[in-house]
Scaffold this motif. Sequence first.
Motif, PDB file in Angstrom:
ATOM      1  N   GLU A 130     -10.649  32.664 -43.066  1.00  7.63           N
ATOM      2  CA  GLU A 130     -11.383  31.321 -42.773  1.00  7.63           C
ATOM      3  C   GLU A 130     -10.875  30.240 -43.918  1.00  7.63           C
ATOM      4  OE1 GLU A 130     -14.053  34.269 -41.157  1.00  7.63           O
ATOM      5  OE2 GLU A 130     -13.169  34.283 -42.981  1.00  7.63           O
ATOM      6  N   ARG A 165      -7.470  28.938 -43.197  1.00  3.96           N
ATOM      7  CA  ARG A 165      -7.496  28.079 -41.905  1.00  3.96           C
ATOM      8  C   ARG A 165      -7.949  26.573 -42.756  1.00  3.96           C
ATOM      9  NH1 ARG A 165      -4.851  29.928 -37.792  1.00  3.96           N
ATOM     10  NH2 ARG A 165      -6.093  31.700 -36.501  1.00  3.96           N
ATOM     11  N   GLN A 219      -5.514  23.256 -42.601  1.00  6.67           N
ATOM     12  CA  GLN A 219      -6.198  21.855 -41.704  1.00  6.67           C
ATOM     13  C   GLN A 219      -6.147  20.992 -42.733  1.00  6.67           C
ATOM     14  OE1 GLN A 219      -7.157  21.560 -38.703  1.00  6.67           O
ATOM     15  NE2 GLN A 219      -8.315  19.426 -38.835  1.00  6.67           N
ATOM     16  N   ARG A 238      -4.778  28.665 -30.689  1.00  4.56           N
ATOM     17  CA  ARG A 238      -6.180  29.240 -31.097  1.00  4.56           C
ATOM     18  C   ARG A 238      -7.058  28.882 -29.933  1.00  4.56           C
ATOM     19  NH1 ARG A 238      -7.946  25.927 -35.508  1.00  4.56           N
ATOM     20  NH2 ARG A 238      -6.440  24.656 -34.678  1.00  4.56           N
ATOM     21  N   LYS A 239      -8.148  29.655 -29.466  1.00  6.22           N
ATOM     22  CA  LYS A 239      -9.188  29.212 -28.474  1.00  6.22           C
ATOM     23  C   LYS A 239     -10.324  28.577 -28.969  1.00  6.22           C
ATOM     24  CE  LYS A 239      -8.798  30.593 -24.634  1.00  6.22           C
ATOM     25  NZ  LYS A 239      -8.092  29.869 -23.437  1.00  6.22           N
ATOM     26  N   THR A 240     -10.084  27.163 -29.502  1.00  5.26           N
ATOM     27  CA  THR A 240     -11.369  26.724 -30.178  1.00  5.26           C
ATOM     28  C   THR A 240     -12.401  26.550 -28.969  1.00  5.26           C
ATOM     29  OG1 THR A 240     -10.029  24.555 -29.526  1.00  5.26           O
ATOM     30  CG2 THR A 240      -9.710  25.657 -31.719  1.00  5.26           C
ATOM     31  N   ASP A 241     -12.338  26.823 -27.673  1.00  6.48           N
ATOM     32  CA  ASP A 241     -13.104  26.513 -26.927  1.00  6.48           C
ATOM     33  C   ASP A 241     -14.280  27.837 -27.035  1.00  6.48           C
ATOM     34  OD1 ASP A 241     -11.232  28.145 -25.805  1.00  6.48           O
ATOM     35  OD2 ASP A 241     -12.028  27.952 -23.770  1.00  6.48           O
ATOM     36  N   TYR A 284     -14.169  30.189 -30.085  1.00  2.00           N
ATOM     37  CA  TYR A 284     -14.257  30.208 -31.465  1.00  2.00           C
ATOM     38  C   TYR A 284     -13.815  29.017 -32.378  1.00  2.00           C
ATOM     39  CZ  TYR A 284      -9.674  32.116 -31.314  1.00  2.00           C
ATOM     40  OH  TYR A 284      -8.263  32.020 -31.148  1.00  2.00           O
ATOM     41  N   ARG A 285     -14.648  28.833 -33.522  1.00  2.00           N
ATOM     42  CA  ARG A 285     -13.990  27.612 -34.423  1.00  2.00           C
ATOM     43  C   ARG A 285     -14.514  28.204 -35.887  1.00  2.00           C
ATOM     44  NH1 ARG A 285     -15.887  21.848 -31.547  1.00  2.00           N
ATOM     45  NH2 ARG A 285     -14.622  22.660 -29.456  1.00  2.00           N
ATOM     46  N   GLU A 334     -15.272  21.131 -38.793  1.00  2.00           N
ATOM     47  CA  GLU A 334     -14.774  22.249 -37.885  1.00  2.00           C
ATOM     48  C   GLU A 334     -13.372  22.068 -38.165  1.00  2.00           C
ATOM     49  OE1 GLU A 334     -16.189  21.899 -33.789  1.00  2.00           O
ATOM     50  OE2 GLU A 334     -18.145  22.230 -34.473  1.00  2.00           O
TER      51      GLU A 334
END
Length: 502
Positions: free
Chosen positions: A368, A371, A375, A484-487, A489-490, A501
């Motif tokens: 994390e 990440r 960002q 990434r499947k941000t729908d 997990y975030r 986020e």
Amino acid sequence: MDDFDALSAMAERCFPGLETWNRDQIESQLKVFPEGQICIEIDGKLAASSSSLIMEYDAGLEWHNWKAISDSGYIRNHKPKGDTLYGIEMMVDPEFRGMKLSRRMYDARKDLCRRKNLSQIIIGGRIPGYHKHADKMSAREYIDSVLEKHNYDPVLTAQLSNGFIVRGLTPNYLPADGESCGYATYSAWTNLEYVAGAKRRFHHVIEPIRICVVQYQLRTIRKFEEFHQQCEFFMDTASDYKCDFVLFPELFTTQLLSLPSVDASRPGQAARQLAAFTPQYLDIFTEMAVKYNINVIGGSQFVVENDTLYNVAYLFRRDGSIGKQYKIHITPSERKWWGVSPGKKVEVFDTDCGPIAIQICYDIEFPELTRIATQKGAQIVFVPFNTDTRHGYLRVRYCAQARCIENHLYVAISGCTGNLPFVENSDIHYAQSGIFTPADAEFARDAIADECNPNVETLIIHDLDFEQLRRHRDQGSVQNWNDRKTDMYRVVYQEDEKTFEV
């Protein structure tokens, strides 16, 4: 013009017996070509200066005639649309020599040459060491001896080390220059990014950044100066290779716990005794970063703030400024033995080579954090670590390599070797430091840019191409960040009482 008196005084110290610029000449230089007139100040005091103008290259021009080319110092013959930068003077105050200021001046000239899309830099360089050898060799023989490293010349050697090539020898360049016996070299540096006919600044697409990673051996020392000397050796070496960054290991400062004045038998108290060295540690690394012209990730060091003990990694920029990253995840042994408290923020630092992040040892094992750093714009993560066993080292290494793949960035790790008998929780060490890349066709086969041999004191130096990294992010075989499947997990985090986020 406020610098005029200081310039004149510095010129008298640098060129004793030679005529210095007068006020009219300096005014003319600043009026005609202000970008070409550069100076360095240290604590508000003038330390070095450089003067130049732009000419149109003509093989038949009197390049050997300093007075003609410089317009006797007035540079009214400056040609804004020319193709060659001509350096008419450079000087470093004797008080500030040994700080690589001439390198910074030459780098500034090269940057100007690139920004202006000029083909080359030409200089007529004094050879002030020649007078010591003039009775036994000709000027040509003296230049050959400097080229072959038999002799050292304070001007010519610096020019050669900054990429200039000697193209000729000029007699009677400055007849009053007794140290050079009137001679000068005619030298040139070629701008490989030059585009003939370009009407704008030409942007070179490749931005190599040179990284030095130190694998530091902990050994018993008797005084703080021995620690300083060991650190400075690596700084000096990295500087000789013109590195942009140098990375030291986590808590390599625990070497100071071996000092006779420190009682390391009780780890909690020893950690706070180590923190007492922080002011000296900050002073020497700030000074070395500026002196050796390198951005330094100074490992990490214990710091006591409001009676709370933290493990902090410092970034010492080569402009003298400092940034710091608190270790966020504290290992069980750090809590048990030393009583370290965690930090609460992922920092991304702006540097002259782009944005970077620092994650201290255990922190790289939590995806994390990287990440969040990605960002925020980080392109490389520096990881100072300190592990006692191969298992601990492998956790750091494998997680560092995973972060490269997940986030399309570079990661450099630096650890300690050696032993510190009788220093609890810092007695044995294992490391194999390295520089890692994403795993794709354009990078090294095993995604390792470079790595040290395990458990020996050494360093590695490697160039990282940030443009290659950008292309990989856009066109790589896999697109981990974009896919990434941000729908589902975030990463959600708190910072400055706000929620973000990724």
